[in-house]
Design an enzyme around this catalytic site. Structure first.
Site, PDB file in Angstrom:
ATOM      1  N   TYR A 206      70.735  50.067  49.804  1.00  0.00           N
ATOM      2  CA  TYR A 206      71.486  49.905  48.555  1.00  0.00           C
ATOM      3  C   TYR A 206      70.691  49.189  47.460  1.00  0.00           C
ATOM      4  O   TYR A 206      71.243  48.898  46.395  1.00  0.00           O
ATOM      5  CB  TYR A 206      72.779  49.120  48.816  1.00  0.00           C
ATOM      6  CG  TYR A 206      73.728  49.787  49.786  1.00  0.00           C
ATOM      7  CD1 TYR A 206      74.627  50.768  49.353  1.00  0.00           C
ATOM      8  CD2 TYR A 206      73.729  49.466  51.140  1.00  0.00           C
ATOM      9  CE1 TYR A 206      75.496  51.384  50.240  1.00  0.00           C
ATOM     10  CE2 TYR A 206      74.591  50.076  52.043  1.00  0.00           C
ATOM     11  CZ  TYR A 206      75.471  51.039  51.583  1.00  0.00           C
ATOM     12  OH  TYR A 206      76.326  51.649  52.462  1.00  0.00           O
TER      13      TYR A 206
ATOM     14  N   ASP B 261      71.113  41.800  61.893  1.00  0.00           N
ATOM     15  CA  ASP B 261      72.110  42.765  61.463  1.00  0.00           C
ATOM     16  C   ASP B 261      72.471  42.358  60.045  1.00  0.00           C
ATOM     17  O   ASP B 261      72.560  41.170  59.732  1.00  0.00           O
ATOM     18  CB  ASP B 261      73.341  42.760  62.360  1.00  0.00           C
ATOM     19  CG  ASP B 261      74.157  44.032  62.150  1.00  0.00           C
ATOM     20  OD1 ASP B 261      73.578  45.132  62.180  1.00  0.00           O
ATOM     21  OD2 ASP B 261      75.379  43.931  61.941  1.00  0.00           O
ATOM     22  N   SER B 262      72.590  43.342  59.198  1.00  0.00           N
ATOM     23  CA  SER B 262      72.766  43.007  57.792  1.00  0.00           C
ATOM     24  C   SER B 262      73.599  44.078  57.117  1.00  0.00           C
ATOM     25  O   SER B 262      73.820  45.157  57.668  1.00  0.00           O
ATOM     26  CB  SER B 262      71.397  42.924  57.114  1.00  0.00           C
ATOM     27  OG  SER B 262      70.683  44.135  57.305  1.00  0.00           O
TER      28      SER B 262
ATOM     29  N   ARG C 175      67.692  38.461  53.995  1.00  0.00           N
ATOM     30  CA  ARG C 175      66.835  38.510  55.190  1.00  0.00           C
ATOM     31  C   ARG C 175      65.742  37.441  55.111  1.00  0.00           C
ATOM     32  O   ARG C 175      65.442  36.779  56.100  1.00  0.00           O
ATOM     33  CB  ARG C 175      66.220  39.909  55.327  1.00  0.00           C
ATOM     34  CG  ARG C 175      65.666  40.200  56.696  1.00  0.00           C
ATOM     35  CD  ARG C 175      65.385  41.689  56.887  1.00  0.00           C
ATOM     36  NE  ARG C 175      66.610  42.464  56.735  1.00  0.00           N
ATOM     37  CZ  ARG C 175      66.925  43.160  55.647  1.00  0.00           C
ATOM     38  NH1 ARG C 175      66.101  43.236  54.634  1.00  0.00           N
ATOM     39  NH2 ARG C 175      68.076  43.797  55.574  1.00  0.00           N
TER      40      ARG C 175
ATOM     41  N   SER D  20      64.037  46.255  65.774  1.00  0.00           N
ATOM     42  CA  SER D  20      64.520  47.101  64.679  1.00  0.00           C
ATOM     43  C   SER D  20      63.733  48.398  64.663  1.00  0.00           C
ATOM     44  O   SER D  20      62.509  48.392  64.770  1.00  0.00           O
ATOM     45  CB  SER D  20      64.359  46.393  63.330  1.00  0.00           C
ATOM     46  OG  SER D  20      64.726  47.283  62.290  1.00  0.00           O
TER      47      SER D  20
ATOM     48  N   LYS E 145      61.428  40.051  46.149  1.00  0.00           N
ATOM     49  CA  LYS E 145      62.636  40.295  46.946  1.00  0.00           C
ATOM     50  C   LYS E 145      62.693  39.345  48.145  1.00  0.00           C
ATOM     51  O   LYS E 145      63.732  38.747  48.426  1.00  0.00           O
ATOM     52  CB  LYS E 145      62.695  41.756  47.422  1.00  0.00           C
ATOM     53  CG  LYS E 145      63.989  42.039  48.179  1.00  0.00           C
ATOM     54  CD  LYS E 145      64.128  43.433  48.722  1.00  0.00           C
ATOM     55  CE  LYS E 145      65.324  43.480  49.677  1.00  0.00           C
ATOM     56  NZ  LYS E 145      65.387  44.694  50.485  1.00  0.00           N
TER      57      LYS E 145
HETATM   58  P1  IMP Z   1      71.456  47.366  60.117  1.00  0.00           P
HETATM   59  O1  IMP Z   1      70.142  48.036  60.320  1.00  0.00           O
HETATM   60  O2  IMP Z   1      72.481  47.706  61.124  1.00  0.00           O
HETATM   61  O3  IMP Z   1      71.301  45.880  59.910  1.00  0.00           O
HETATM   62  O4  IMP Z   1      72.043  47.998  58.777  1.00  0.00           O
HETATM   63  C1  IMP Z   1      71.726  47.450  57.581  1.00  0.00           C
HETATM   64  C2  IMP Z   1      72.193  48.384  56.468  1.00  0.00           C
HETATM   65  O5  IMP Z   1      72.682  47.557  55.410  1.00  0.00           O
HETATM   66  C3  IMP Z   1      71.029  49.189  55.883  1.00  0.00           C
HETATM   67  O6  IMP Z   1      70.959  50.469  56.421  1.00  0.00           O
HETATM   68  C4  IMP Z   1      71.375  49.217  54.402  1.00  0.00           C
HETATM   69  O7  IMP Z   1      72.301  50.239  54.168  1.00  0.00           O
HETATM   70  C5  IMP Z   1      72.077  47.879  54.190  1.00  0.00           C
HETATM   71  N1  IMP Z   1      71.110  46.807  53.865  1.00  0.00           N
HETATM   72  C6  IMP Z   1      70.825  45.693  54.586  1.00  0.00           C
HETATM   73  N2  IMP Z   1      69.878  44.944  53.973  1.00  0.00           N
HETATM   74  C7  IMP Z   1      69.549  45.615  52.852  1.00  0.00           C
HETATM   75  C8  IMP Z   1      68.607  45.339  51.815  1.00  0.00           C
HETATM   76  O8  IMP Z   1      67.830  44.358  51.814  1.00  0.00           O
HETATM   77  N3  IMP Z   1      68.563  46.242  50.826  1.00  0.00           N
HETATM   78  C9  IMP Z   1      69.361  47.341  50.784  1.00  0.00           C
HETATM   79  N4  IMP Z   1      70.226  47.665  51.733  1.00  0.00           N
HETATM   80  C10 IMP Z   1      70.330  46.796  52.773  1.00  0.00           C
END
Ligand code: IMP
Length: 202
Positions: A157, A72-73, A184, A8, A178
């Site tokens: 967010y 991925d989230s 996560r 990441s 959190k």
């Molecule tokens: P990734 O890095 O492709 O997994 O994108 C994840 C995106 O989802 C982040 O840039 C945030 O916009 C949103 N996101 C995922 N997890 C969280 C969290 O724990 N808090 C707030 N936003 C999150």
């Protein structure tokens, strides 16, 4: 010492992952992308969190030769049919601009009444070993979208999201609070023993 790469580039997410993983997998050295030779990170082209987590972990293994963990989230909003989902990071454009993403989400939900502002943060963790072994694990945090931003902590967010059972946003929680309830944290705590076992066997 066993080494594992956390694939990441998001410093805050990396810090969250390290904080949760290190005590759960004793003797592991967790490397971030800044600790390894730079490589071209793959495009997240899959329509699912699982697909994209696997793309990132496989690319890290191919580039470093080390076992890798990637997540991925995103935020799935019921009134938006599950979007932004895999597009969460770039919802307002390619710039990955959290403030713009939050403004857009608030505008899209302006007319949505409180009882229909439900949403779920989802995370899929993928662990890949150089021998091709793959493990995936998901975690969820259900909640609702607030009407204005609250709090300074977290990222993305978080200022707009209140988890079920909480009157504050996830940006107003301490890191430990959190981690205990987050998508996560749940995915990572569930995958950690399986990662520890796979690292012992490698
Ligand atoms: P990734 O890095 O492709 O997994 O994108 C994840 C995106 O989802 C982040 O840039 C945030 O916009 C949103 N996101 C995922 N997890 C969280 C969290 O724990 N808090 C707030 N936003 C999150």
């Amino acid at each position: 010492m066993t080494r594992v790469v956390l694939a990441s580039g998001n410093a805050k997410k990396l810090a969250e992952l390290r904080r949760i993983l290190e005590p759960l997998v004793p003797g592991v050295e967790v490397l971030g992308l800044r600790d390894v030779e730079p490589y071209d990170e793959p495009a997240e082209t899959e329509p699912t969190f699982e697909g994209n987590a696997l793309i990132k972990a496989r690319a890290a293994v191919a580039a470093t030769g080390l076992p890798a963990l990637a997540d991925d989230s995103g935020l799935c909003v019921d009134a938006l049919n599950g979007m932004p989902g895999v597009l969460s990071a770039r919802w307002a454009g390619v710039a990955k601009d959290d403030a713009a993403n939050n403004r857009l989400l608030l505008a899209q939900l302006a007319d949505v009444p409180d009882e229909r502002r439900t949403a779920t943060f989802r995370c899929v963790m993928a662990f890949v070993r150089p021998d091709g072994t793959e493990i995936v694990q998901s975690g969820e945090m259900p909640g609702r979208i607030l009407r204005d931003e609250r709090g300074e902590g977290g990222f993305g967010y978080d200022p707009l999201f209140a988890a079920d059972g909480y009157d504050v946003s996830t940006a107003e929680l301490s890191r430990e609070e959190k981690d205990a309830i987050s998508h996560r944290g749940k995915a990572l705590r569930a995958i950690a023993p399986r990662v520890a076992e796979a690292l012992r066997r490698s």
